[in-house]
Design an enzyme around this catalytic site. Sequence first.
Site, PDB file in Angstrom:
ATOM      1  N   ASP A 101       0.848  -1.189   0.000  1.00  0.00           N
ATOM      2  CA  ASP A 101       0.000   0.000   0.000  1.00  0.00           C
ATOM      3  C   ASP A 101       0.884   1.239   0.000  1.00  0.00           C
ATOM      4  O   ASP A 101       1.989   1.216   0.546  1.00  0.00           O
ATOM      5  CB  ASP A 101      -0.920   0.012   1.215  1.00  0.00           C
ATOM      6  CG  ASP A 101      -2.138   0.900   1.014  1.00  0.00           C
ATOM      7  OD1 ASP A 101      -3.221   0.357   0.741  1.00  0.00           O
ATOM      8  OD2 ASP A 101      -2.001   2.136   1.127  1.00  0.00           O
ATOM      9  N   ASP A 127       3.791   2.242  -4.465  1.00  0.00           N
ATOM     10  CA  ASP A 127       2.951   3.040  -5.354  1.00  0.00           C
ATOM     11  C   ASP A 127       2.685   2.193  -6.584  1.00  0.00           C
ATOM     12  O   ASP A 127       3.588   1.970  -7.402  1.00  0.00           O
ATOM     13  CB  ASP A 127       3.667   4.340  -5.725  1.00  0.00           C
ATOM     14  CG  ASP A 127       2.836   5.236  -6.631  1.00  0.00           C
ATOM     15  OD1 ASP A 127       1.772   4.793  -7.112  1.00  0.00           O
ATOM     16  OD2 ASP A 127       3.249   6.386  -6.871  1.00  0.00           O
ATOM     17  N   VAL A 128       1.457   1.698  -6.735  1.00  0.00           N
ATOM     18  CA  VAL A 128       1.146   0.760  -7.820  1.00  0.00           C
ATOM     19  C   VAL A 128       1.251   1.403  -9.197  1.00  0.00           C
ATOM     20  O   VAL A 128       1.264   0.694 -10.211  1.00  0.00           O
ATOM     21  CB  VAL A 128      -0.260   0.141  -7.647  1.00  0.00           C
ATOM     22  CG1 VAL A 128      -0.349  -0.662  -6.353  1.00  0.00           C
ATOM     23  CG2 VAL A 128      -1.352   1.209  -7.703  1.00  0.00           C
ATOM     24  N   TYR A 220     -13.969   7.255 -12.256  1.00  0.00           N
ATOM     25  CA  TYR A 220     -13.925   5.961 -11.562  1.00  0.00           C
ATOM     26  C   TYR A 220     -14.685   4.907 -12.366  1.00  0.00           C
ATOM     27  O   TYR A 220     -14.203   3.785 -12.559  1.00  0.00           O
ATOM     28  CB  TYR A 220     -14.528   6.126 -10.170  1.00  0.00           C
ATOM     29  CG  TYR A 220     -14.542   4.868  -9.338  1.00  0.00           C
ATOM     30  CD1 TYR A 220     -13.433   4.497  -8.590  1.00  0.00           C
ATOM     31  CD2 TYR A 220     -15.683   4.065  -9.276  1.00  0.00           C
ATOM     32  CE1 TYR A 220     -13.444   3.337  -7.817  1.00  0.00           C
ATOM     33  CE2 TYR A 220     -15.708   2.915  -8.506  1.00  0.00           C
ATOM     34  CZ  TYR A 220     -14.585   2.561  -7.786  1.00  0.00           C
ATOM     35  OH  TYR A 220     -14.609   1.419  -7.024  1.00  0.00           O
ATOM     36  N   LYS A 224     -13.154   1.411 -13.968  1.00  0.00           N
ATOM     37  CA  LYS A 224     -13.644   0.094 -13.548  1.00  0.00           C
ATOM     38  C   LYS A 224     -14.265  -0.679 -14.706  1.00  0.00           C
ATOM     39  O   LYS A 224     -14.196  -1.915 -14.759  1.00  0.00           O
ATOM     40  CB  LYS A 224     -14.632   0.242 -12.399  1.00  0.00           C
ATOM     41  CG  LYS A 224     -13.997   0.699 -11.093  1.00  0.00           C
ATOM     42  CD  LYS A 224     -12.899  -0.266 -10.655  1.00  0.00           C
ATOM     43  CE  LYS A 224     -12.284   0.134  -9.323  1.00  0.00           C
ATOM     44  NZ  LYS A 224     -11.234  -0.824  -8.899  1.00  0.00           N
TER      45      LYS A 224
END
Length: 227
Positions: A101, A127-128, A220, A224
Amino acid sequence: MQSRCFDPEHAAAAKGTHGNRVFYLSTPPAVFPLRGCRARAEGRYHSAMTQAVRPNAPGAPAAPAAPVTNPVILVTGASQGIGAACACRFAREGARVVLADIDEAAAKRVQRRIRAEGGEAMALQMDVCQEAEWLRVMARIQRRFKGLHITLNSAGTNRGYSDPRETEFKDWKAVMAVNLDGVFLGTKHAMRVMKAQGHGAIINTASTAGVQGGLGPHVYTTAKHAV
């Protein structure tokens, strides 16, 4: 290509290939009998634990999946919400969980909770959105555990407005970076590890906003739907 529903309570669709399997789980309102992060964690757990198995021969019919004993599971976005709930559930079932995370302090709180219950967990700041971070985390997992059975890409964020006219481009890019780029990078680097070892499972978390519009800010919802 094989299509089955591995999570009857929460998955509208779960598609996988033999070998290094990648599953895309989505949750429409029609199959949403339970609410909350704990209920979602149950579904992610059952799907993952039955899919982290060695592949069948190419073209062979799917064999019944066998549970994995003490698998190594990487969970992104593990400091809160669905990610934390899934991580705790995995740990209670004997998994060795890597809690990744961007908020390291919050991930360490989840780590302490898991360890207090007798589980095994390792919290890592990550940090993805940054590919170098994925390389670092995968190397760390390999050094400690010598393999990776399951990756759950659960990290997500939300900002901006429902009206595109009011949304700043920087907010669009920030949401896409976490919710879409992060899933791509997680899938890419998990597949590399799993291809080399010959088995593994990847779960990419979408949302009810990923199967119908109007459930939240359009940025968002767009991300998704892409997942």
